[in-house]
Design a protein around this motif. Structure first.
Motif, PDB file in Angstrom:
ATOM      1  N   THR A   1     -13.557 -20.611 -24.455  1.00 55.27           N
ATOM      2  CA  THR A   1     -15.148 -20.410 -24.394  1.00 55.27           C
ATOM      3  C   THR A   1     -15.634 -21.037 -22.903  1.00 55.27           C
ATOM      4  N   VAL A   2     -14.550 -21.293 -22.055  1.00 49.31           N
ATOM      5  CA  VAL A   2     -14.769 -21.856 -20.650  1.00 49.31           C
ATOM      6  C   VAL A   2     -14.296 -21.098 -19.790  1.00 49.31           C
TER       7      VAL A   2
ATOM      8  N   SER B   1     -27.508 -15.172 -23.485  1.00 53.19           N
ATOM      9  CA  SER B   1     -26.863 -15.520 -22.273  1.00 53.19           C
ATOM     10  C   SER B   1     -25.505 -15.454 -21.748  1.00 53.19           C
ATOM     11  N   ARG B   2     -25.230 -15.340 -20.531  1.00 53.76           N
ATOM     12  CA  ARG B   2     -23.619 -15.129 -20.313  1.00 53.76           C
ATOM     13  C   ARG B   2     -22.754 -16.122 -20.895  1.00 53.76           C
ATOM     14  N   THR B   3     -23.340 -17.465 -20.492  1.00 56.41           N
ATOM     15  CA  THR B   3     -22.399 -18.532 -21.097  1.00 56.41           C
ATOM     16  C   THR B   3     -22.435 -18.528 -22.463  1.00 56.41           C
ATOM     17  N   ASP B   4     -23.389 -18.005 -23.174  1.00 52.22           N
ATOM     18  CA  ASP B   4     -23.262 -18.020 -24.638  1.00 52.22           C
ATOM     19  C   ASP B   4     -22.436 -16.825 -25.159  1.00 52.22           C
TER      20      ASP B   4
ATOM     21  N   SER C   1     -22.390 -25.064 -30.178  1.00 46.59           N
ATOM     22  CA  SER C   1     -22.619 -24.996 -28.667  1.00 46.59           C
ATOM     23  C   SER C   1     -23.599 -26.064 -28.459  1.00 46.59           C
TER      24      SER C   1
ATOM     25  N   TYR D   1     -19.719 -15.822 -23.561  1.00 47.25           N
ATOM     26  CA  TYR D   1     -18.122 -16.352 -23.560  1.00 47.25           C
ATOM     27  C   TYR D   1     -17.999 -17.358 -24.737  1.00 47.25           C
ATOM     28  N   LYS D   2     -18.795 -17.989 -25.022  1.00 46.10           N
ATOM     29  CA  LYS D   2     -18.796 -19.003 -25.992  1.00 46.10           C
ATOM     30  C   LYS D   2     -18.436 -18.503 -27.449  1.00 46.10           C
TER      31      LYS D   2
ATOM     32  N   SER E   1     -14.675 -21.596 -12.359  1.00 43.84           N
ATOM     33  CA  SER E   1     -15.794 -21.391 -11.450  1.00 43.84           C
ATOM     34  C   SER E   1     -15.706 -20.906 -10.405  1.00 43.84           C
TER      35      SER E   1
END
Length: 622
Positions: free
Chosen positions: A393-394, A465-468, A6, A470-471, A397
């Motif tokens: 991972t992404v 975090s939410r992003t991490d 990341s 997902y990652k 939007s």
DNA sequence: ACCAAGCAGATACTAAAT
DNA sequence: ATTTAGTATCTGCTTGGT
């Protein structure tokens, strides 16, 4: 799976945190870490140039040059810092010394310029990585390096055609290599190549390279050079200014040189093809079909058992290389869509038995509707998807799902075929599901957890975090798939197993073994991301494991001494499992799909190295 | 030759949190 | 003032079908 790459990855190698406390006994065989904080700062700003951000050391050679005052008129210690600074950025020692010499009066900027220009053509991962590798390979690299530079220097001396490509800083006496290699050089020159091109190619391809191989290399180098010359200004300086394809070409040729292969790159060399259907040696629903008999090479047979995983769709030749390193075991390619509601095409190289596998129960839902039933109500009949595409991972939007809603609202109840196609393309691309009238949405993290076979909330909370989230999930195993393959261990180890888990990520292998009810006696888990280690640790506690969990952060710091300690203390590893970073292999990456020698994916060689060390240590023991 | 589909992604940016 | 989280937009190679 699972090595979590990341934006924060470099921050994970944080000199000020307690991370290092988790690593004990860094023995003498491990590389000395001499990267300055300066260099580290540059790397974490994303400006690093070399293919790895490897920790590195300064050799006697470099030290000698510095202390002799040959390199520069300034003081030795500041030069030493300078050398370390650039080594830390991933340039080879030879290039750094050369560049400093060429810029005796120059500042850091002009040295960097020189390095960038040179490394575009001399981008040899073998040199960049030399300290990245454990002692086995390191030895090999040093030898290769000596050979090639000896030979190179002698040629240059004789032909006295030195430009910036000559390394005339050390004496050599190797006269007969000239005789041996005059012929290819003159052949190449008569073919219209320049002396420098011929010499550079000779150096890179080794003394016994064929003309075809040499021309191949020169064309690759020309492409690279053209690119840097013409696009230096417009393009951001991204990994030496080469395109992914060019870098891959250079890397592939380097790799061949390393393995001393001869002849031009041919099609037959890359023989591994993906099976269709991608079901490997079998899937649960077709358990009546008996898998074939397979013979493993003697070197491949355990103990320990090993299980290596990566993406199936790699650039050409990658799986051939992986297979060659892992004792010529053919990869088993399996798409997880045969296990769950989402596709996940992966290759698994392992020496496990392939008969009498069984799935973990209950079997997970196999369709989108069964997996996420609330979407059923809103699913239009023209969306014919039954399975989701690969979980990545992404995620899409809000703006994209908004565009889709607006496009659909304009159409009323019956969207035109064009709109349908637009919506379907986007849904497939981003794995969108229907959550309302004209409303599509990306999957929620807990849905991804479920699809991948993890317990609900496995990655939730605890500071991630939410992003991490997902990652981490996107970088993971599909648990049911892996568990099916590992299920054969249950009868072999009724009292539990000792596992070495490399690139553990969020613990896909551990979860799979646990769900198979194979007791985990000792697990040594190596994972660079602190967030991922936290996830595995809290899973370990929540599931009330009675065994031992040892966490390390970096495969590059795991050395033979530590492995020996582990093996001594609990009698050897039964399973070595892991999937190394795929981000230089996967098609999703349009920027740095550099192949197996890429910055992150080259960590595969550490998997191989560590497996080899464990095999050696356990051989001695028995 | 062409096209369609798919892919454990990277990066530059803004907003929000520290 | 700096770091972190979230967002939007960028991109190409490979395979399998016609």
């Amino acid at each position: 799976m699972d090595h979590h790459i990341s934006d924060g990855e470099n921050a994970d190698i944080d000199w000020n945190t307690d991370d290092e406390l988790e690593i004990q006994n860094i023995g003498p065989t491990s590389c000395t870490t001499l990267v300055t904080r300066d260099a580290q700062a540059i790397i974490s700003n994303g400006e690093n140039i070399g293919p790895t951000s490897c920790t590195t050391s300064v050799s006697m050679d470099a030290q000698a040059i510095i202390s002799n005052g040959e390199a520069s008129s300034s003081a030795g210690s500041s030069n030493s810092n300078l050398v370390q600074h650039f080594l830390g950025m991933g340039f080879s020692e030879r290039l750094v010394i050369q560049a400093i010499k060429e810029n005796v009066e120059g500042d850091t900027e002009s040295i960097l310029e020189t390095l960038l220009t040179h490394s575009a053509l001399d981008n040899s991962p073998e040199e960049h990585n030399s300290c990245d590798l454990s002692y086995h390979q390191q030895e090999q690299c040093v030898n290769n390096d000596e050979l090639s530079s000896d030979y190179d220097e002698s040629l240059l001396e004789e032909l006295s055609e030195s430009d910036s490509w000559s390394w005339s800083d050390s004496e050599t006496e190797n006269g007969d290599s000239l005789l041996k290699h005059e012929k290819p050089i003159s052949d190449l020159i008569s073919m219209g190549f320049t002396v420098e091109e011929a010499l550079s190619a000779m150096e890179r391809c080794g003394p016994d390279a064929s003309i075809a191989e040499l021309t191949d290399m020169i064309y690759a180098a020309q492409m690279a050079k053209a690119d840097t010359v013409f696009f230096e200004e417009e393009k951001p300086k991204n990994s030496c200014g080469l395109t992914a394809k060019q870098k891959r070409k250079l890397y592939a040729l380097e790799a061949r040189k390393k393995k001393k292969q001869k002849g031009p790159l041919t099609e037959e060399e890359e023989v591994i093809r993906l099976p269709n259907p991608m079901i490997g040696y079998g899937i649960p629903s077709e358990s009546s079909v008996t898998p074939p008999h397979r013979e493993l090479a003697a070197a491949a047979i355990g103990p320990p058992y090993f299980y290596y995983e990566n993406v199936a769709l790699t650039p050409k030749g990658v799986w051939d290389t992986i297979s060659r390193f892992l004792y010529d075991v053919q990869p088993e390619f399996v798409d997880s869509k045969y296990f769950c509601a989402a596709a996940r095409k992966r290759g698994y190289v392992h020496n496990l038995p392939i008969h009498n596998r069984f799935p973990i129960l209950p079997l997970p839902p196999r369709t989108i509707h069964d997996a996420i039933p609330l979407t059923k109500r809103w699913w239009p009949e023209w969306d014919t998807r039954v399975k989701l595409n690969c979980l990545q991972t992404v995620y899409a939007s809000a703006k994209l799902t908004d565009r889709i809603r607006k496009a659909l609202e304009k159409c009323g109840d019956y969207p035109s075929l064009e709109v349908q196609k637009y919506v379907m393309d986007q849904c497939r691309k981003w794995n969108l599901v229907w959550v309302g009238k004209n409303k599509v949405a990306p999957l929620e993290p807990d849905e991804v957890e479920m699809l991948l076979g993890f317990p609900q909330n496995h990655t939730r909370g605890g500071g991630i975090s939410r992003t991490d989230r997902y990652k981490s999930l996107g970088n993971s195993f599909q648990v049911d798939t892996v568990a099916y393959h590992l299920s054969v261990l249950k009868d072999l180890y009724p009292n539990g197993i000792n596992v070495l888990s490399l690139f553990s990520g969020i613990g896909g292998a551990e979860v799979a073994l646990h769900r198979l009810k194979i007791p985990l006696k000792n697990v040594v888990s190596v994972e660079i991301s602190e967030a991922n280690r936290d996830i595995v640790r809290s899973w370990w506690e929540q599931t009330r494991q009675t065994g031992n969990l040892v966490h390390l952060s970096d495969v590059r710091q795991l050395d033979g001494g530590q492995l020996e300690e582990f093996i001594k203390s609990f009698g050897g590893f039964d399973l070595i499992v892991g999937g190394s970073p795929c981000n230089n292999l996967t098609g999703s990456n349009r920027v740095s799909r550099d192949g197996l020698e890429g910055e992150h994916s080259s960590l595969f060689f550490h998997y191989f190295d560590i497996l080899n060390m464990v095999k050696d240590i356990m051989k001695v023991k028995n």
